[in-house]
Write a protein that holds these residues in place. Structure first.
Motif, PDB file in Angstrom:
ATOM      1  N   ILE A 113      -6.291   1.143 -12.922  1.00 56.76           N
ATOM      2  CA  ILE A 113      -5.736   0.037 -12.130  1.00 56.76           C
ATOM      3  C   ILE A 113      -6.295   0.115 -10.716  1.00 56.76           C
ATOM      4  O   ILE A 113      -6.425   1.188 -10.145  1.00 56.76           O
ATOM      5  CB  ILE A 113      -4.194   0.125 -12.099  1.00 56.76           C
ATOM      6  N   ARG A 114      -6.601  -1.033 -10.130  1.00 59.68           N
ATOM      7  CA  ARG A 114      -7.131  -1.060  -8.768  1.00 59.68           C
ATOM      8  C   ARG A 114      -5.997  -1.390  -7.795  1.00 59.68           C
ATOM      9  O   ARG A 114      -5.234  -2.333  -8.013  1.00 59.68           O
ATOM     10  CB  ARG A 114      -8.250  -2.088  -8.645  1.00 59.68           C
ATOM     11  N   THR A 115      -5.895  -0.618  -6.726  1.00 52.87           N
ATOM     12  CA  THR A 115      -4.887  -0.858  -5.697  1.00 52.87           C
ATOM     13  C   THR A 115      -5.490  -0.572  -4.331  1.00 52.87           C
ATOM     14  O   THR A 115      -6.526   0.090  -4.219  1.00 52.87           O
ATOM     15  CB  THR A 115      -3.646   0.051  -5.872  1.00 52.87           C
ATOM     16  N   SER A 116      -4.828  -1.053  -3.296  1.00 52.98           N
ATOM     17  CA  SER A 116      -5.301  -0.814  -1.935  1.00 52.98           C
ATOM     18  C   SER A 116      -5.257   0.673  -1.591  1.00 52.98           C
ATOM     19  O   SER A 116      -6.099   1.171  -0.835  1.00 52.98           O
ATOM     20  CB  SER A 116      -4.465  -1.614  -0.938  1.00 52.98           C
ATOM     21  N   ALA A 117      -4.282   1.408  -2.129  1.00 51.90           N
ATOM     22  CA  ALA A 117      -4.189   2.840  -1.844  1.00 51.90           C
ATOM     23  C   ALA A 117      -5.427   3.571  -2.339  1.00 51.90           C
ATOM     24  O   ALA A 117      -5.908   4.513  -1.692  1.00 51.90           O
ATOM     25  CB  ALA A 117      -2.938   3.418  -2.492  1.00 51.90           C
ATOM     26  N   ILE A 118      -5.972   3.139  -3.466  1.00 52.47           N
ATOM     27  CA  ILE A 118      -7.192   3.733  -3.999  1.00 52.47           C
ATOM     28  C   ILE A 118      -8.406   3.252  -3.209  1.00 52.47           C
ATOM     29  O   ILE A 118      -9.287   4.042  -2.849  1.00 52.47           O
ATOM     30  CB  ILE A 118      -7.336   3.382  -5.490  1.00 52.47           C
ATOM     31  N   THR A 119      -8.457   1.963  -2.919  1.00 56.51           N
ATOM     32  CA  THR A 119      -9.597   1.399  -2.191  1.00 56.51           C
ATOM     33  C   THR A 119      -9.720   1.996  -0.792  1.00 56.51           C
ATOM     34  O   THR A 119     -10.820   2.349  -0.345  1.00 56.51           O
ATOM     35  CB  THR A 119      -9.457  -0.128  -2.099  1.00 56.51           C
ATOM     36  N   PHE A 120      -8.604   2.108  -0.083  1.00 54.12           N
ATOM     37  CA  PHE A 120      -8.642   2.639   1.279  1.00 54.12           C
ATOM     38  C   PHE A 120      -8.887   4.152   1.309  1.00 54.12           C
ATOM     39  O   PHE A 120      -9.350   4.679   2.318  1.00 54.12           O
ATOM     40  CB  PHE A 120      -7.331   2.322   2.002  1.00 54.12           C
ATOM     41  N   GLY A 121      -8.559   4.837   0.232  1.00 54.79           N
ATOM     42  CA  GLY A 121      -8.785   6.274   0.165  1.00 54.79           C
ATOM     43  C   GLY A 121      -8.065   7.021   1.277  1.00 54.79           C
ATOM     44  O   GLY A 121      -6.877   6.812   1.513  1.00 54.79           O
ATOM     45  N   ARG A 122      -8.793   7.897   1.969  1.00 58.41           N
ATOM     46  CA  ARG A 122      -8.186   8.693   3.032  1.00 58.41           C
ATOM     47  C   ARG A 122      -7.886   7.865   4.277  1.00 58.41           C
ATOM     48  O   ARG A 122      -7.237   8.351   5.206  1.00 58.41           O
ATOM     49  CB  ARG A 122      -9.094   9.857   3.404  1.00 58.41           C
ATOM     50  N   ALA A 123      -8.330   6.608   4.288  1.00 50.88           N
ATOM     51  CA  ALA A 123      -8.011   5.718   5.412  1.00 50.88           C
ATOM     52  C   ALA A 123      -6.758   4.906   5.138  1.00 50.88           C
ATOM     53  O   ALA A 123      -6.460   3.960   5.872  1.00 50.88           O
ATOM     54  CB  ALA A 123      -9.193   4.794   5.694  1.00 50.88           C
ATOM     55  N   ASP A 124      -6.001   5.269   4.096  1.00 48.46           N
ATOM     56  CA  ASP A 124      -4.847   4.467   3.693  1.00 48.46           C
ATOM     57  C   ASP A 124      -3.784   4.355   4.781  1.00 48.46           C
ATOM     58  O   ASP A 124      -3.271   3.266   5.058  1.00 48.46           O
ATOM     59  CB  ASP A 124      -4.228   5.016   2.394  1.00 48.46           C
ATOM     60  N   VAL A 125      -3.467   5.469   5.430  1.00 50.86           N
ATOM     61  CA  VAL A 125      -2.439   5.445   6.473  1.00 50.86           C
ATOM     62  C   VAL A 125      -2.898   4.591   7.649  1.00 50.86           C
ATOM     63  O   VAL A 125      -2.137   3.766   8.179  1.00 50.86           O
ATOM     64  CB  VAL A 125      -2.091   6.883   6.932  1.00 50.86           C
ATOM     65  N   THR A 162       0.840  -1.194   0.000  1.00 50.13           N
ATOM     66  CA  THR A 162       0.000   0.000   0.000  1.00 50.13           C
ATOM     67  C   THR A 162       0.878   1.249   0.000  1.00 50.13           C
ATOM     68  O   THR A 162       0.585   2.234  -0.702  1.00 50.13           O
ATOM     69  CB  THR A 162      -0.939   0.012   1.217  1.00 50.13           C
ATOM     70  N   GLU A 163       1.966   1.217   0.782  1.00 47.38           N
ATOM     71  CA  GLU A 163       2.927   2.329   0.732  1.00 47.38           C
ATOM     72  C   GLU A 163       3.445   2.521  -0.691  1.00 47.38           C
ATOM     73  O   GLU A 163       3.563   3.652  -1.178  1.00 47.38           O
ATOM     74  CB  GLU A 163       4.088   2.051   1.692  1.00 47.38           C
ATOM     75  N   TYR A 164       3.742   1.411  -1.351  1.00 50.26           N
ATOM     76  CA  TYR A 164       4.221   1.448  -2.737  1.00 50.26           C
ATOM     77  C   TYR A 164       3.152   2.022  -3.659  1.00 50.26           C
ATOM     78  O   TYR A 164       3.431   2.866  -4.528  1.00 50.26           O
ATOM     79  CB  TYR A 164       4.584   0.022  -3.149  1.00 50.26           C
ATOM     80  N   ALA A 165       1.896   1.578  -3.457  1.00 54.00           N
ATOM     81  CA  ALA A 165       0.790   2.037  -4.308  1.00 54.00           C
ATOM     82  C   ALA A 165       0.464   3.506  -4.085  1.00 54.00           C
ATOM     83  O   ALA A 165      -0.056   4.178  -4.989  1.00 54.00           O
ATOM     84  CB  ALA A 165      -0.449   1.182  -4.048  1.00 54.00           C
ATOM     85  N   MET A 166       0.763   4.023  -2.890  1.00 53.71           N
ATOM     86  CA  MET A 166       0.520   5.441  -2.612  1.00 53.71           C
ATOM     87  C   MET A 166       1.378   6.340  -3.512  1.00 53.71           C
ATOM     88  O   MET A 166       1.031   7.483  -3.787  1.00 53.71           O
ATOM     89  CB  MET A 166       0.780   5.735  -1.135  1.00 53.71           C
ATOM     90  N   VAL A 167       2.501   5.792  -3.972  1.00 53.79           N
ATOM     91  CA  VAL A 167       3.389   6.552  -4.860  1.00 53.79           C
ATOM     92  C   VAL A 167       2.724   6.773  -6.221  1.00 53.79           C
ATOM     93  O   VAL A 167       2.840   7.842  -6.820  1.00 53.79           O
ATOM     94  CB  VAL A 167       4.728   5.808  -5.043  1.00 53.79           C
ATOM     95  N   ASP A 168       2.009   5.746  -6.710  1.00 57.83           N
ATOM     96  CA  ASP A 168       1.454   5.782  -8.066  1.00 57.83           C
ATOM     97  C   ASP A 168      -0.047   6.089  -8.098  1.00 57.83           C
ATOM     98  O   ASP A 168      -0.682   5.937  -9.145  1.00 57.83           O
ATOM     99  CB  ASP A 168       1.679   4.427  -8.758  1.00 57.83           C
ATOM    100  N   ARG A 169      -0.618   6.499  -6.970  1.00 55.39           N
ATOM    101  CA  ARG A 169      -2.070   6.620  -6.893  1.00 55.39           C
ATOM    102  C   ARG A 169      -2.653   7.479  -8.030  1.00 55.39           C
ATOM    103  O   ARG A 169      -3.635   7.092  -8.656  1.00 55.39           O
ATOM    104  CB  ARG A 169      -2.482   7.200  -5.536  1.00 55.39           C
ATOM    105  N   ALA A 170      -2.074   8.642  -8.284  1.00 56.24           N
ATOM    106  CA  ALA A 170      -2.625   9.544  -9.304  1.00 56.24           C
ATOM    107  C   ALA A 170      -2.623   8.890 -10.689  1.00 56.24           C
ATOM    108  O   ALA A 170      -3.629   8.949 -11.422  1.00 56.24           O
ATOM    109  CB  ALA A 170      -1.822  10.839  -9.329  1.00 56.24           C
ATOM    110  N   ASP A 171      -1.512   8.230 -11.040  1.00 57.39           N
ATOM    111  CA  ASP A 171      -1.437   7.565 -12.346  1.00 57.39           C
ATOM    112  C   ASP A 171      -2.385   6.378 -12.414  1.00 57.39           C
ATOM    113  O   ASP A 171      -3.024   6.134 -13.449  1.00 57.39           O
ATOM    114  CB  ASP A 171      -0.005   7.106 -12.624  1.00 57.39           C
ATOM    115  N   ASP A 172      -2.473   5.600 -11.330  1.00 54.92           N
ATOM    116  CA  ASP A 172      -3.341   4.422 -11.323  1.00 54.92           C
ATOM    117  C   ASP A 172      -4.806   4.802 -11.470  1.00 54.92           C
ATOM    118  O   ASP A 172      -5.591   4.079 -12.105  1.00 54.92           O
ATOM    119  CB  ASP A 172      -3.129   3.628 -10.023  1.00 54.92           C
ATOM    120  N   LEU A 173      -5.200   5.922 -10.900  1.00 54.30           N
ATOM    121  CA  LEU A 173      -6.579   6.403 -11.056  1.00 54.30           C
ATOM    122  C   LEU A 173      -6.882   6.745 -12.517  1.00 54.30           C
ATOM    123  O   LEU A 173      -7.979   6.470 -13.015  1.00 54.30           O
ATOM    124  CB  LEU A 173      -6.813   7.629 -10.169  1.00 54.30           C
ATOM    125  N   LYS A 174      -5.901   7.305 -13.203  1.00 58.63           N
ATOM    126  CA  LYS A 174      -6.096   7.695 -14.599  1.00 58.63           C
ATOM    127  C   LYS A 174      -6.290   6.484 -15.503  1.00 58.63           C
ATOM    128  O   LYS A 174      -7.101   6.501 -16.429  1.00 58.63           O
ATOM    129  CB  LYS A 174      -4.901   8.507 -15.095  1.00 58.63           C
TER     130      LYS A 174
END
Length: 298
Positions: free
Chosen positions: A204-216, A189-201
């Motif tokens: 791609i589905r990742t835990s960073a996107i799924t967890f949203g503001r609850a990611d940390v 998830t830490e790794y996915a937080m790096v690419d969140r903006a690109d993955d949204l475009k």
């Protein structure tokens, strides 16, 4: 003429090395630490050194194969992500056919490694491990938290380790695998937080996107669950103070990771991801030292 041919081969080898991510060993280490936990726990601190060598080399081969198949699956997505657009397949410098041949060669070498163990259980588990490695890249299309699937794939060295040492896979191996799943969700998830903006475009589905503001908060909870489960497995195995110190060190590292990711800055999130090597190492050091000192010299 010969010099030109030699230069061309060196260039191809360098591209294959980058495709296998041998220039970025963090993936090997994150795959290796849980495997070593399993080997030492299964053997009660005295693993067969031949088995250890097979697993270490097998980890390198299978992580490399996993990177190749991952990039092959993502070759249409990677060009749209800043961090991955220069990978050999994404940049068109290695063909899909070359990648498939490289993947087959790596898997073939890994299969040859386990032949001396002569176990149908190992054969079945290796087939399952290969299926996990091949299917993981595609889970990012439909799973909300593909990092959980990654945790199973990255932790499958644990049941393999028990099978190699004991000829069976006891319940503690599956519990240890579950602990690794939570750890993988945390670090990936830490790794996915790096690419969140690109993955949204690109969708791609990742835990960073799924967890949203609850990611940390999710990362912290996963660290807690991972260390709790691993701690319970160690306690059931009779481990003592050195193991406890290893877990305490891992917990301190997790707190440091929280401090890195709480502002969600991509560079600091990536630093936290890379630093997980030390968390895995701390747990392993606790296991190994406990068996070495508490049991070996009691």
């Amino acid at each position: 003429m010969a010099a030109a041919a030699s230069g061309k081969w060196r260039e191809r080898i360098d591209l294959y090395r980058r495709l296998m991510r041998l220039d970025k060993p963090i993936g090997i280490l994150l795959l290796l630490w849980p495997t070593l936990w399993g080997l030492w726990l299964a053997a009660r601190g005295q693993p067969d050194l031949r088995v250890v060598a097979i697993f270490v080399l097998g980890t390198v081969l299978m992580r490399s194969a996993g990177c190749v198949i991952n990039d092959l699956a993502d070759r249409d997505f990677d060009p749209h992500v800043a961090r991955t657009r220069h990978r050999p397949l994404a940049a068109g410098r290695v063909s899909p056919r070359e990648a498939l041949l490289l993947f087959a060669g790596l898997v073939g070498c890994a299969a040859l490694l386990v032949l001396p163990l002569r176990s149908w259980l190992m054969a079945g588990l290796c087939a399952a491990a290969l299926a996990l490695a091949v299917s993981y890249p595609f889970t990012k299309r439909f799973l909300a938290v593909p990092q959980a699937y990654l945790g199973i794939a990255f932790g499958f060295g644990i049941p393999l380790a028990y099978a190699a040492q004991l000829g069976r896979v006891p319940p503690e191996a599956w519990w240890l695998l579950l602990g690794n799943v939570f750890w993988a969700i945390a670090y990936d998830t830490e790794y996915a937080m790096v690419d969140r903006a690109d993955d949204l475009k690109i969708g791609i589905r990742t835990s960073a996107i799924t967890f949203g503001r609850a990611d940390v908060a999710a990362v912290v909870c996963c660290y807690v669950l991972a260390l709790l489960i691993v701690g319970l497995v160690g306690q059931r195995a009779g481990l003592g103070q050195f193991f406890g110190l290893g877990l305490l060190g891992a917990a301190a590292i997790a707190v440091y990771h929280y401090r890195l990711i709480r502002a969600r800055e991509p560079d600091r999130c990536f630093k936290a991801f890379l630093h997980n090597n030390w968390l895995g190492a701390s747990v392993f050091a606790g296991i190994a030292l406990d068996y070495l000192f508490a049991k070996g010299f009691s």
